[in-house]
Design a protein around this motif. Structure first.
Motif, short mmCIF file in Angstrom:
data_model
loop_
_atom_site.label_atom_id
_atom_site.label_comp_id
_atom_site.label_asym_id
_atom_site.label_seq_id
_atom_site.Cartn_x
_atom_site.Cartn_y
_atom_site.Cartn_z
N CYS A 1 0.85 -1.19 0.00
CA CYS A 1 0.00 0.00 0.00
C CYS A 1 0.89 1.24 0.00
CB CYS A 1 -0.92 0.00 1.22
SG CYS A 1 -1.97 1.47 1.37
N ASP A 2 0.72 2.08 -1.00
CA ASP A 2 1.41 3.37 -1.05
C ASP A 2 0.61 4.33 -0.17
OD1 ASP A 2 2.53 5.81 -1.62
OD2 ASP A 2 2.67 5.48 -3.78
N ILE A 3 0.92 4.33 1.11
CA ILE A 3 0.11 5.07 2.09
C ILE A 3 0.06 6.56 1.78
CG2 ILE A 3 -0.03 5.76 4.51
CD1 ILE A 3 0.79 2.91 5.26
N PRO A 4 1.18 7.22 1.46
CA PRO A 4 1.07 8.66 1.13
C PRO A 4 0.14 8.92 -0.05
CG PRO A 4 3.35 8.10 1.62
CD PRO A 4 2.60 6.79 1.56
N ALA A 5 0.18 8.06 -1.07
CA ALA A 5 -0.69 8.26 -2.23
C ALA A 5 -2.16 8.07 -1.85
CB ALA A 5 -0.31 7.28 -3.34
N VAL A 6 -2.44 7.07 -1.02
CA VAL A 6 -3.82 6.85 -0.56
C VAL A 6 -4.30 8.04 0.25
CG1 VAL A 6 -5.28 5.43 0.93
CG2 VAL A 6 -3.66 4.33 -0.62
N ALA A 7 -3.44 8.55 1.13
CA ALA A 7 -3.82 9.69 1.96
C ALA A 7 -4.10 10.92 1.09
CB ALA A 7 -2.70 10.00 2.96
N ARG A 8 -3.24 11.20 0.13
CA ARG A 8 -3.45 12.37 -0.72
C ARG A 8 -4.72 12.24 -1.56
NH1 ARG A 8 1.06 15.41 -0.22
NH2 ARG A 8 2.99 14.31 0.32
N ARG A 9 -4.94 11.05 -2.10
CA ARG A 9 -6.16 10.84 -2.90
C ARG A 9 -7.40 11.06 -2.06
NH1 ARG A 9 -5.60 5.57 -4.29
NH2 ARG A 9 -7.05 4.82 -2.72
N THR A 10 -7.40 10.56 -0.83
CA THR A 10 -8.55 10.70 0.06
C THR A 10 -8.79 12.16 0.42
OG1 THR A 10 -8.07 8.50 0.97
CG2 THR A 10 -9.56 9.92 2.24
N ILE A 11 -7.74 12.88 0.75
CA ILE A 11 -7.85 14.30 1.10
C ILE A 11 -8.42 15.09 -0.08
CG2 ILE A 11 -6.55 16.36 1.74
CD1 ILE A 11 -4.51 14.38 3.08
#
Length: 396
Positions: free
Chosen positions: A66-76
């Motif tokens: 899981c690319d956590i930073p990418a998931v976080a940015r997409r969600t934001i």
């Protein structure tokens, strides 16, 4: 001359742009991403937010990437924080991670329950922690939810939808709503007070914000037969709400647990949901308790009820089940507990299998409640045990 028992009850909700809900959404988006590739993932993901920064932390054991930073940015960005003028930007905020594996001491009890080790039953999961979980249902609404939290959620969803559909010209992502309902003899009869605070563009006047809140949200979501000249409305009562989201206040997962459940109308065991995989009974057993309560009320066995289920870590069977029918139950409460035990499998393995919980369904739950969501077709909201309950209770 009889006198009606009259009282007010108030519940609140918050929008998906509230800093705490931003954190819940990121945690559940990470969980979904992991379950999509590895349904056996063990996840306890926590998120905190502040000006210009997200921190994702916790314990994760998985075979998935899981690319956590990418998931976080997409969600934001999906929430709406996509430009600097809002004080928080998905593209430019820092995303820090601090992740380790689940403790092997916890896994020892979860992977193989006490009952399996003692030879009492085949291999089955143990509860991921001790604790008590509550489920509730009533006849206030078609969804069997209390009316105050249902209306507060509708207002907050209305704010977000009006903003995302570009119907509103002044709204920004952060916001909250509070609804006070007057009850007579246990039945909701009147909306007494509505409080709405929505983040808005700096260029917007208070009059513009009030007009859009009324026209685009309140007039559409509030039952007009419960609103009259005596209903009080407080829209952005401070007069200004420009600085919002993580720029206005820090955020943290699990800090809106009453918003997530029944708006304070029923008990809460204290455990939060977001970022937790279904072996954590804080989440899965609370869903199961809601399923029990909703089916009981729908079966006509009580007008409203609350069910408590308690667990010991590493043990599959609940250590206790408690039923409260608030005097409306058609059977004695000890008989209702026997009925619950006979109709529902409340072991973690049984709950996970019943609701098919090892799949990416959690991001949509991070805002506007985990119960009473007909648009999501949630398995724990299904009325699929009604006939069995009625038959075993002697009502069929």
């Amino acid at each position: 001359m009889s006198h009606k028992n009259t009282y007010l009850f108030t519940s609140e909700s918050v929008t998906e742009g509230h800093p705490d809900k931003v954190c819940d959404a990121i945690a559940d988006a990470v969980l979904d991403e992991l379950l999509r590739d590895d349904p056996q993932s063990r996840v306890a993901c926590e998120v905190c937010a502040t000006t210009g920064m997200i921190l994702v932390m916790g314990e994760i054991s998985t075979q998935a990437y899981c690319d956590i930073p990418a998931v976080a940015r997409r969600t934001i960005s999906e929430i709406g924080y996509d430009r600097n003028s809002l004080g928080f930007n998905a593209e430019t905020c820092a995303v820090l991670t601090s992740i380790k594996e689940q403790s092997p001491d916890i896994a020892l009890g979860v992977d193989r329950a006490f009952e399996s080790k003692e030879g009492l039953e085949p291999d089955t999961l143990g509860a991921g922690d001790q604790g008590m979980m509550f489920g509730f249902a009533c006849k206030d609404t078609p969804e069997y939810m209390p009316l105050p939290i249902t209306l507060a959620h509708r207002i907050c969803r209305g704010l977000a939808e009006a903003r995302k559909l570009h119907l509103a010209k002044t709204f920004c992502p952060d916001g909250k709503a509070q609804v006070s309902v007057r009850y007579e003899d246990g039945k909701p009869v009147h909306i007494d007070t509505v409080v709405v605070s929505t983040q808005h563009l700096e260029s917007a006047s208070l009059d513009e914000v009030k007009r859009e809140v009324h026209e685009l949200v309140l007039n559409k979501v509030l039952p007009q037969d419960m609103v009259d000249a005596d209903t009080r409305f407080h829209i952005n009562p401070t007069g200004r709400f420009v600085i919002g989201g993580p720029n206005g206040d820090s955020g943290l997962t699990g800090r809106k647990i009453i918003v997530d459940t029944y708006g304070g109308y029923a008990h809460h065991g204290g455990g939060s949901f977001s970022g937790k995989d279904p072996t954590k009974v804080d989440r899965s057993a609370t869903y199961a308790a809601r399923h029990v309560a909703k089916n009981i009320v729908a079966a006509g066995l009580a007008d409203r009820c609350e069910v408590e289920i308690a667990y010991a870590i590493g043990v599959a069977e609940p250590v206790s089940i408690t039923f409260n029918g608030y005097g409306s139950s058609v059977l004695p409460e000890e008989k209702m507990v026997e009925l619950i035990r006979s109709c529902f499998d409340l072991r973690p393995e049984g709950i996970i299998r019943k609701f098919n919980l090892r799949r990416p369904i959690y991001r949509d739950l991070a805002s506007y409640g985990h119960f009473g969501r007909p648009e999501l077709d949630l398995p724990w909201e299904k009325l699929d045990v009604v006939e069995d309950l009625r038959k075993k209770a002697g009502l069929a």
